[in-house]
Design a protein around this motif. Structure first.
Motif, short mmCIF file in Angstrom:
data_model
loop_
_atom_site.label_atom_id
_atom_site.label_comp_id
_atom_site.label_asym_id
_atom_site.label_seq_id
_atom_site.Cartn_x
_atom_site.Cartn_y
_atom_site.Cartn_z
N GLY A 1 0.80 -1.19 0.00
CA GLY A 1 0.00 0.00 0.00
C GLY A 1 0.85 1.26 0.00
O GLY A 1 2.07 1.21 0.12
N ARG A 2 0.23 2.39 -0.12
CA ARG A 2 0.94 3.66 -0.11
C ARG A 2 1.58 3.89 1.25
O ARG A 2 1.02 3.57 2.27
N GLY A 3 2.78 4.44 1.24
CA GLY A 3 3.47 4.70 2.49
C GLY A 3 4.31 3.53 2.95
O GLY A 3 5.05 3.64 3.91
N TYR A 4 4.18 2.39 2.28
CA TYR A 4 4.96 1.23 2.66
C TYR A 4 6.17 1.11 1.76
O TYR A 4 6.10 1.35 0.56
N VAL A 18 1.32 10.17 6.01
CA VAL A 18 -0.04 9.81 5.58
C VAL A 18 -0.15 9.83 4.06
O VAL A 18 -0.84 9.01 3.46
N SER A 19 0.55 10.75 3.42
CA SER A 19 0.46 10.91 1.96
C SER A 19 1.19 9.80 1.20
O SER A 19 0.96 9.63 0.01
N GLY A 20 2.06 9.07 1.87
CA GLY A 20 2.76 7.98 1.24
C GLY A 20 3.91 8.39 0.35
O GLY A 20 4.36 7.63 -0.50
N THR A 21 4.44 9.59 0.54
CA THR A 21 5.53 10.09 -0.31
C THR A 21 6.90 9.57 0.10
O THR A 21 7.85 9.69 -0.66
N MET A 31 -3.71 16.52 5.56
CA MET A 31 -4.59 15.39 5.29
C MET A 31 -5.32 14.94 6.55
O MET A 31 -6.51 14.60 6.51
N ILE A 32 -4.63 14.94 7.68
CA ILE A 32 -5.26 14.57 8.95
C ILE A 32 -6.37 15.56 9.28
O ILE A 32 -7.49 15.16 9.64
N ASP A 48 -3.71 4.40 10.72
CA ASP A 48 -2.68 3.82 11.58
C ASP A 48 -1.39 4.61 11.47
O ASP A 48 -0.74 4.92 12.47
N ILE A 49 -1.02 4.99 10.25
CA ILE A 49 0.19 5.78 10.02
C ILE A 49 0.06 7.18 10.63
O ILE A 49 1.03 7.74 11.14
#
Length: 86
Positions: A1-4, A18-21, A31-32, A48-49
Motif C-alpha cells: 500500500g501507499r506509504g509502505y 499519511v500521503s505515502g511520499t 490530510m489529517i 494507523d500511520i
C-alpha cells in the motif's frame, strides 16, 4: 500500500507519512485535518500511520505533532517512528 517501503525484504512505514511520499511534510498534517472535518477519508492503513501519538485514534494532536517535528520542536513522535511489519 501507499506509504509502505521494502527494507531488506521486510515492509515498513514511516509514522506520520499519511500521503505515502516517503518523507514527512505539511501535506501529511493537512490530510489529517481534512479527515477530521470530513473533507477526506483516510484508509485504515493511513489512519494507523497518522496516529503518531499512539492513542489509537486520529486527532488534531497527531497533526500538531507532525508540525512540531517538521519545525524541529520535537525530535521524534511519542510512537516509534519506524515499525517493522511482519
Amino acid at each position: 500500500g501507499r506509504g509502505y517501503f521494502n527494507l531488506y525484504g521486510a515492509p515498513f512505514y514511516i509514522y506520520g507519512n499519511v500521503s505515502g511520499t516517503g518523507t514527512l511534510n505539511i501535506t501529511d498534517a493537512q490530510m489529517i485535518l481534512r479527515h477530521l472535518v470530513g473533507k477526506l477519508h483516510l484508509t485504515e492503513e493511513q489512519q494507523d500511520i497518522a496516529d503518531v501519538d499512539g492513542d489509537r485514534s486520529v486527532t488534531v494532536s497527531d497533526a500538531r505533532l507532525i508540525l512540531q517535528k517538521l519545525t524541529g520542536k520535537i525530535a521524534d513522535f511519542p510512537r516509534v517512528n519506524l515499525e517493522i511489519r511482519n
